[in-house]
Design a protein around this motif. Sequence first.
Motif, PDB file in Angstrom:
ATOM      1  N   SER A   2       0.952  -1.187   0.067  1.00 15.19           N
ATOM      2  CA  SER A   2      -0.128   0.011   0.039  1.00 15.19           C
ATOM      3  C   SER A   2       0.761   1.249  -0.004  1.00 15.19           C
ATOM      4  O   SER A   2       2.094   1.223   0.420  1.00 15.19           O
ATOM      5  CB  SER A   2      -0.840   0.193   1.205  1.00 15.19           C
ATOM      6  OG  SER A   2      -1.869  -0.986   1.248  1.00 15.19           O
ATOM      7  N   LEU A   4       0.981   5.002   1.589  1.00 11.57           N
ATOM      8  CA  LEU A   4       0.213   5.876   2.601  1.00 11.57           C
ATOM      9  C   LEU A   4       0.957   7.441   2.751  1.00 11.57           C
ATOM     10  O   LEU A   4       2.167   7.246   2.795  1.00 11.57           O
ATOM     11  CB  LEU A   4       0.428   5.085   4.159  1.00 11.57           C
ATOM     12  CG  LEU A   4      -0.242   3.788   4.088  1.00 11.57           C
ATOM     13  CD1 LEU A   4       0.593   2.617   3.831  1.00 11.57           C
ATOM     14  CD2 LEU A   4      -0.950   3.640   5.541  1.00 11.57           C
ATOM     15  N   HIS A  31       5.891  -1.430   2.415  1.00 13.45           N
ATOM     16  CA  HIS A  31       4.936  -0.492   1.906  1.00 13.45           C
ATOM     17  C   HIS A  31       5.392   0.896   1.442  1.00 13.45           C
ATOM     18  O   HIS A  31       6.609   1.119   1.789  1.00 13.45           O
ATOM     19  CB  HIS A  31       3.693  -0.068   2.857  1.00 13.45           C
ATOM     20  CG  HIS A  31       2.853  -0.993   3.482  1.00 13.45           C
ATOM     21  ND1 HIS A  31       2.223  -1.838   2.744  1.00 13.45           N
ATOM     22  CD2 HIS A  31       3.075  -1.943   4.626  1.00 13.45           C
ATOM     23  CE1 HIS A  31       1.626  -2.835   3.527  1.00 13.45           C
ATOM     24  NE2 HIS A  31       2.034  -3.107   4.471  1.00 13.45           N
ATOM     25  N   ASP A 104      -3.339   5.176  -0.669  1.00 15.27           N
ATOM     26  CA  ASP A 104      -4.440   4.295  -0.341  1.00 15.27           C
ATOM     27  C   ASP A 104      -5.018   4.693   1.104  1.00 15.27           C
ATOM     28  O   ASP A 104      -6.163   4.123   1.326  1.00 15.27           O
ATOM     29  CB  ASP A 104      -3.729   2.722  -0.314  1.00 15.27           C
ATOM     30  CG  ASP A 104      -3.332   2.480  -1.567  1.00 15.27           C
ATOM     31  OD1 ASP A 104      -4.119   2.472  -2.548  1.00 15.27           O
ATOM     32  OD2 ASP A 104      -2.076   2.064  -1.567  1.00 15.27           O
ATOM     33  N   ALA A 105      -4.430   5.634   1.811  1.00 15.56           N
ATOM     34  CA  ALA A 105      -4.632   5.886   3.161  1.00 15.56           C
ATOM     35  C   ALA A 105      -3.893   7.117   3.302  1.00 15.56           C
ATOM     36  O   ALA A 105      -2.743   7.409   3.042  1.00 15.56           O
ATOM     37  CB  ALA A 105      -4.857   4.807   4.091  1.00 15.56           C
ATOM     38  N   VAL A 128     -10.108   7.934   0.528  1.00 11.93           N
ATOM     39  CA  VAL A 128      -9.508   6.809   1.317  1.00 11.93           C
ATOM     40  C   VAL A 128      -9.474   7.103   2.662  1.00 11.93           C
ATOM     41  O   VAL A 128      -9.893   8.254   3.188  1.00 11.93           O
ATOM     42  CB  VAL A 128      -7.777   7.054   0.531  1.00 11.93           C
ATOM     43  CG1 VAL A 128      -7.694   6.823  -0.814  1.00 11.93           C
ATOM     44  CG2 VAL A 128      -7.122   8.429   0.906  1.00 11.93           C
ATOM     45  N   ALA A 353      -5.781   0.269   4.864  1.00 12.28           N
ATOM     46  CA  ALA A 353      -5.313   0.703   3.501  1.00 12.28           C
ATOM     47  C   ALA A 353      -5.699  -0.382   2.580  1.00 12.28           C
ATOM     48  O   ALA A 353      -5.633  -0.084   1.222  1.00 12.28           O
ATOM     49  CB  ALA A 353      -3.878   1.272   3.270  1.00 12.28           C
TER      50      ALA A 353
END
Length: 356
Positions: A2, A4, A31, A104-105, A128, A353
């Motif tokens: 993911s 972030l 990530h 994604d977050a 998100v 996420a």
Amino acid sequence: MSRLLVVSASMGAGHDAVAVELARRLRTAGHETLHTDVLELLPARIGAGLRGFYRSSIRHVPLVYAGIYAAFFRAGGGPRPGSTPLAALAEDRLRTEVADGHADAVVAVFHLAAQLTGRLRARGRLAVPSAVVITDFAVHRQWLHRGNDLHLCLTEEIAQDVRHRLGRPATACGPLLPDRFRPHPAGESYWRRRLTSAAGRRPPVLLSAGAWGVGSRLDATARLLSRAGYLPVALCGRNERLRRALAEVPGTLALGWVNDMPGLLAACSAVVDNAAGQTALEALAVGVPVIGYRPIPGHGAEGVRRMAALGLTEYAVDSWQLVQSLDRLTAGDAVPGRRLSRGDVVRPLERLAAPR
């Protein structure tokens, strides 16, 4: 994997330090991370003005900040002012950062960032999910917004309080500190030699003033420690004027910015803290007792008392109690205090996420 986006704030050094460690742990888990400063998302150098005003208030007119904290941060009845107008100014730029970075977050590591992400999520303008890493022990209301999907807290007691107040998910992740903050770090022997050279047989006690070098009557505290038979090691951060002033206090070792904090902490017998911030957490991780004394107003005063109430530190209400606590804690026969557990911050964010 993911991606972030971590939203921090360059207020002192603590929030950015948490953001850096959070990013390191996420990258270690495979990530990608992006980072932005919420103060830089504000237009027309408003963020720089806020930082300068806060620093000047804490250093020179702490009663002003105490009043601001009471009005904007502490809970109370009736209509209360908040940071909504400020957060609104940063909304478009944050949404652009999320879109351009294909995040994604979003993870907020400062209370203004938490209000920003919470507002956007509540109004459906942030597609998100958003999480908040709460770095304070005394969680004021600006940390809390029901729009955010998850809150990550220092202890389970704090997480339980957040769940009760918001009715939203909250979990304990422990302090986000690098692995070098552990008992007997590499630099301990160097600092022990240096402090022994300066102190002789006097136990060294770290007097912490944060990255900005702020505090109430730090010179008087240094004199008190010296008269009580201790070596005050005044950590003045980037405040060179304070360092020069405390260097004039007899029997005091005044230091500026120190890169090897684990080694310095491990070589000290105790820490006198005024903010319940990163230095206090670092000391506990190294295994050094912490005493709160003459805290800075607002979040400092409430955080210092909250840490003591949780059994993590002690709180001295006056000079006599400070010396008594130091004498007991440095005698070698004091009962160890509660230790902060190291929780998992990565897995909750991974779940948040993950594609839905």
